[in-house]
Every structure is written in C-alpha cells, then in structure tokens.
Design an enzyme around this catalytic site. Sequence first.
Site, PDB file in Angstrom:
ATOM      1  N   HIS A 268       0.845  -1.199   0.000  1.00 32.01           N
ATOM      2  CA  HIS A 268       0.000   0.000   0.000  1.00 32.01           C
ATOM      3  C   HIS A 268       0.872   1.237   0.000  1.00 32.01           C
ATOM      4  O   HIS A 268       1.829   1.343   0.779  1.00 32.01           O
ATOM      5  CB  HIS A 268      -0.916   0.023   1.222  1.00 32.01           C
ATOM      6  CG  HIS A 268      -1.814   1.230   1.265  1.00 32.01           C
ATOM      7  ND1 HIS A 268      -2.845   1.417   0.366  1.00 32.01           N
ATOM      8  CD2 HIS A 268      -1.801   2.330   2.067  1.00 32.01           C
ATOM      9  CE1 HIS A 268      -3.442   2.560   0.616  1.00 32.01           C
ATOM     10  NE2 HIS A 268      -2.828   3.143   1.636  1.00 32.01           N
ATOM     11  N   SER A 269       0.538   2.207  -0.861  1.00 30.42           N
ATOM     12  CA  SER A 269       1.231   3.487  -0.943  1.00 30.42           C
ATOM     13  C   SER A 269       2.723   3.245  -1.210  1.00 30.42           C
ATOM     14  O   SER A 269       3.067   2.589  -2.192  1.00 30.42           O
ATOM     15  CB  SER A 269       0.978   4.289   0.343  1.00 30.42           C
ATOM     16  OG  SER A 269       1.332   5.640   0.183  1.00 30.42           O
ATOM     17  N   MET A 270       3.639   3.741  -0.373  1.00 30.37           N
ATOM     18  CA  MET A 270       5.051   3.466  -0.586  1.00 30.37           C
ATOM     19  C   MET A 270       5.314   1.966  -0.676  1.00 30.37           C
ATOM     20  O   MET A 270       6.159   1.500  -1.445  1.00 30.37           O
ATOM     21  CB  MET A 270       5.909   4.061   0.533  1.00 30.37           C
ATOM     22  CG  MET A 270       7.402   3.829   0.341  1.00 30.37           C
ATOM     23  SD  MET A 270       8.431   4.284   1.756  1.00 30.37           S
ATOM     24  CE  MET A 270       8.301   2.770   2.726  1.00 30.37           C
TER      25      MET A 270
END
Length: 263
Positions: A95-97
């Site tokens: 998720h995300s980074m």
Amino acid sequence: MQAVTAQRELWLRQYHPGPDDGPLLVCFPHAGGSATAFRPLSADLSAHTAVRAVQYPGRQDRHTEAPATRLGALADAVSVVLAAETGRPLVLYGHSMGALVAYETALRLQDRYPAAAPVGLVVSGAQAPGVPRTDGVHRRDDDGVIEEIRKLNGTAPELLADPDVRAMILPAVRGDYEALETYRARPDAPRLDCPVSVLIGTEDTQTTQEGALRWQETTAAGFGLRGFPGGHFFTESHRPQVAAALTDDIRSFTSETDIRSFR
C-alpha cells in the site's frame, strides 16, 4: 539455515496461523507504517491464505535501527528473505510506498531468484513506478512532515499532537519519505511475468486514475484496476471489501486458468 531464519524473523511478522499448503501473501506497509497495520487484514484472510507483514527498520521492535532512506535497499533485503519461500505460490501486496517496495521486490525475485518469483502483485493507493514524485516532504521541518501525515487522514490527530509520539515516529516517517521521493524507476526494467492488480480510493488525492493505470506498463501478464469509496486509507475504512478483492485476486493468480484475463 540459522542466518536465514534470523533474517526472516527480522523482516517478516505473522499474526495469525494460516494454511501450510496454501498461497503466501506478503504485505508491505505505507510510509511511516509498520507491520501491525496488516494485523486486521491478516485475520480476515488467514482461513485460506498465510499472511506475513514486512517490518521496515526504524519502528516498533526495530526502533533502534536506522530507517532505510533508499527504497532499493528495502527491496534488496526483503527479496533475499523471500528467496527461500519456494514451496507455495507467493503473492506480494503493498500500500502506498509499500506498493513500490513490493514492485521492486518482485523485480528482484524474478531476476535473481526465479524459483521464488511471485505469481501476482497487488498494489493500492499508489501511482505507477514511472510517475515522478517531487513533493520533497522529507526536506520539510518536523511540523511540515506532520502536516503531510495529517492530510492523509491515516493517523489520529491527538497522536500527532503528542510530543512523545511525534518524536518516536518522525525519524521513520522522514526516512520513508526520503526513500519514496528519491526513488526512480529503472527505464530499462523488464516487465513482470505475473499479473498486477491495482486498487485505488475514488477520493484519494494522492493517486490519480491516470497514474494508477500506468501500472499496466509494469506487467507482461494480466492487469486490473478497481476503485473503492474513500481516500488514501480506503484500505482501512473499507477493509472487508479490500479483503474480498485480495481473496479474488489470490484465487485468480493461483488458478489453473489463463491468468492473463484475471480481471
């Protein structure tokens, strides 16, 4: 063998027992996040999937270690650990980074440890690797970094106002943002041999549909994009739906049918 076990215990956390002969899902947290972010999701999936969560250095039980400031260093370390996971289908989820760390880990496994190459990659809340990232959050003062965290609505405001909590989380958050913002996708990177599934929040100001669609450039296999109500952390506000989507993807990745049309 002891060294391999020690590295696995250093980098991977297991919160619930899962089937020994089923697929293995390895989850990569967002910037500033920790392995415990995936404890609820692990509970949702553990009946049919073994779940492990990556613990980056510089937080929780690894708080005495310096945070990694280069995303490639995280992918290098995790890929070495996962190289030993050759006995069952491996799916990576970030998720995300964490989406970019998972992607770079998948590239390394495919290139250096093909016996452990993942059968699928799921990413959420993230622009594709080729989309530039120039926010410069890691260069801001402490208040500027905290303000960025606050905008994402993923941390309780009262925690961000607590000086002790701020002092505890800021080094890891700043290091993660430096790793994220200095990351540049390799222009000559090969396409993944596994399918890529992308999940986005329809109200996420950090992830555009155009940027998410560019994940299709990273795979020579199947590709899918799904939207969910919510902002950047729709994965928490709509966790049951996300768990269901992951279940569907894992089933598709590991089925004997043509995975090129999984979604």
